[in-house]
Structures are given as structure tokens and as C-alpha cells.
Design a protein around this motif. Structure first.
Motif: not given
Length: 364
Positions: A271-274, A176-178, A282-283
């Protein structure tokens, strides 16, 4: 007669969480409430304060203590629900980049007042329980011991997904990638919520998290180069923002971070904080066959921030019927996740969550 609610607030200003939630409960922002706010405690008044004018307009008492608000009308007519919003305001930060909002203190005083006046009513606690895992566990145990319906978290888990997809796909999810944005703690918490709401649907329900590892800056991209996390899923999630098409955050995001969540059953969450690159949550989710789906959380981007309408409705339903919209264990686990991620970011190494095990069935 409508159910009566007391609001406990750090600061009430334009577009604060108090504004987008309590203002709706007051009948502002085009919302028709099913409950009535009768008392408010506001800890910090500023020159941007909205509470006093709105209280005067709607006949709401401004109380000088939390106990006064909780006990408003007692013993003849006690309140029916409590809304605690410990978000926004002039509070210190610690060395881990955590904002030290007084949610534990607010809950301690609220529960003590409820005990003194014999009140047992549902409580909504905005966002995560506390910046400290021990404090979070205390809140969880205290409301459970008292049998108090409790709802926490934010509006983001209750948004619609765009595009629509068959939720049964999540049952077989293994990665799971958020993609998230904003402050590492404040918005990273929302990212953790999105992750957990997706991951809890996998087969076997939620059995707990083994560890959390946070990477920041160049270390995040170097790990990507070593194929230690799925760049392709990040780009699949980012592709849902048309303005980001063909762009990579490595070249444009000034302060990136990646939270890596390893679940006990082997499932991986990211969880990528961009910040200053992505603009929505989005995920992308991949199953054991390498099939994947991607979507984003449909939040309102301008006032009155429509996603808070659904949250407010759920708060009201809990006050009316005593049933929270999700197990409180989800709120506890997401609190542990963001706190541990911030500590890992601070110490620069993975951290075990074995001592803070949380397992639950999302359908109960």
C-alpha cells in the motif's frame, strides 16, 4: 413499522462520517431509509454541530449517555440496531501518529448497556476496531461470544471497480499493489481494506499475515531503486489517473510511505501512501504468469459522496436481516494491518503478525 436504530457518535458536523451515514438514515441527502433513527448520543458538540437541528427535525432523542441511547424505548420496545461512529472530533494523538478515537470505550459502554437491558441487536462500528490490537481483539471476542452480528470498516470495499475486470483473475494473484492517499493512518486504513478485499480472493482463501514493514520518505525510494518492491505495478495503478500521466511520486510526493504486507502463503501486498499526489484508491494485481490487471475504486468526490449510499444500504440490510456483508475477521485483520503498519513506521523495522493470526473464508 420500521426497525429502530440508535446512533452513538463522536462528533456530527458537515461531511463527517456521522453526516454521510446517519444523515442518510434520517432521510437526508436524497436517501430513503428502510430504518428509523430514534435516539442519538453525541459526545462532542461544536459550533458546526448538525445533530441537534436534525434531531429536532426528525423527532430523534438526543441522549446524555450511551446507555440511554442503547436502552431507548426499553423494555416495551427495544431498538433493533446500533450504529457507532467514532470518527472525527477533538481527541489526542499518540507518538505513532494514531488518532485515539474512543471506539473501544464506545463498544464497552454499548455492550454493557445491551447486557443490562437484555438487548441483542446488530452493531455497525465505523472504520477499524481500535488503534490498539489488544483492544481490537477484545471487541472481536465480545461480539462473537454474545452472538451479535457485527459489521465494521468503511465504504471503500463496496465501491465499483473501474474498469470492470473478471474477478476470477484475483484467485491467482500473487502480488497486490494499492495506491492510496491522505493521512497514513486514516486513509492508509482504506488502502489496507482495498488490499485485503482483493487478496482474500486468492486460491486457498485467507490464511493469515506473517509480517508488516513500513518505509517512509527516502527509505521508500531507496528500496525501490534496489528493486525490493514493484515500481512498475505502482505506475500501472497511477496511470489510471490521467492527470498523473508521466509523473512519478518520487519527485512530487512530500511525505510518502509504503506498507509492505507479507502473507503466510508468500503472497505480497503493498500500500503506497501518496498524500498530495494520488487522489483515489487504485490498484494493480499480478499473477504467477506476470499477467496483470489494474483498476480504481469509483468513489464520489463531492457531496453527498455517493459511495456512502452503498455502505448505508448494507448497514440497513444487517439491521433488517442480521447478516453482515463480510466476515468480521476481515475487519479484524485490516485493523491489525493498519495498527502494525503505524507501529512499524514508528519503530523503523518490520514487525511480525504471527501473534495476531487471522484466517477466514470470505465466502462464509
Amino acid at each position: 413499522m420500521k426497525k429502530r436504530v440508535a446512533a452513538i457518535i463522536t462528533q456530527y458536523k458537515l461531511n463527517s462520517h456521522a453526516d454521510v451515514i446517519v444523515s442518510r438514515l434520517l432521510g437526508e441527502l436524497g436517501y430513503e431509509p428502510q430504518v428509523e433513527v430514534v435516539a442519538m448520543y453525541v459526545e462532542q458538540f461544536t459550533d458546526r454541530d448538525l445533530s441537534r437541528d436534525l434531531a429536532a427535525k426528525h423527532g430523534v432523542a438526543i441522549c446524555t449517555t450511551i446507555e440511554e441511547a442503547v436502552a431507548w424505548g426499553a423494555p416495551e420496545q427495544t431498538i433493533d440496531g446500533i450504529v457507532i461512529i467514532g470518527e472525527h472530533g477533538d481527541y489526542p494523538w499518540n507518538e505513532k501518529q494514531q488518532h485515539l478515537y474512543p471506539r473501544l470505550r464506545f463498544m464497552r459502554e454499548t455492550l454493557a448497556a445491551m447486557d443490562r437491558h437484555g438487548i441483542r441487536v446488530p452493531i455497525f462500528l465505523d472504520k477499524h476496531f481500535s488503534y490498539d490490537n489488544e483492544d481490537a481483539r477484545w471487541i472481536y471476542e465480545e461480539v462473537r461470544t454474545r452472538g451479535i452480528p457485527c459489521m465494521a470498516g468503511s465504504s471503500i470495499p463496496y465501491t465499483d471497480y473501474v474498469p470492470h475486470f473478471d474477478r476470477s483473475f484475483l484467485q491467482g494473484g500473487r502480488t497486490f499493489f494499492v495506491v492510496s492517499h491522505g493521512g497514513h493512518e486514516s486513509y492508509g486504513f482504506h488502502g489496507m481494506e482495498v488490499l485485503q478485499v482483493l487478496a482474500e480472493h486468492r486460491h486457498g482463501a485467507e490464511t493469515g499475515v506473517a509480517s508488516v514493514h513500513s518505509l517512509a520518505g527516502d527509505a521508500m525510494w531507496q528500496a525501490m531503486d534496489r528493486a525490493e518492491w514493484p515500481e512498475a505495478l505502482m505506475m500501472q495503478a497511477l496511470a489510471l489517473e490521467p492527470e498523473l500521466s508521466g509523473r512519478h511520486p518520487r519527485n512530487e510526493c512530500p511525505d510518502p510511505a509504503l506498507f509492505v504486507v507479507t502473507y503466510k502463503d508468500g503472497t505480497k501486498g503493498y500500500v503506497a501512501q501518496l498524500h498530495k499526489f494520488a487522489t483515489r484508491w487504485s490498484f494493480a494485481v499480478q499473477d504467477q504468469t506476470d499477467a496483470s490487471i489494474a483498476a480504481y475504486c469509483n468513489t464520489g468526490r463531492e457531496r453527498p459522496y455517493s459511495h456512502f449510499t452503498k455502505l448505508t444500504q448494507l448497514i440497513e440490510e444487517m439491521v433488517l436481516y442480521g447478516t453482515p456483508p463480510c466476515p468480521i475477521e476481515r475487519n479484524l485483520l485490516t485493523t491489525y494491518l493498519i495498527n502494525t503498519a503505524m507501529e512499524s513506521l514508528y519503530v523503523g523495522s518490520p514487525l511480525s503478525l504471527e501473534a495476531w493470526s487471522v484466517a477466514y473464508d470470505p465466502k462464509k
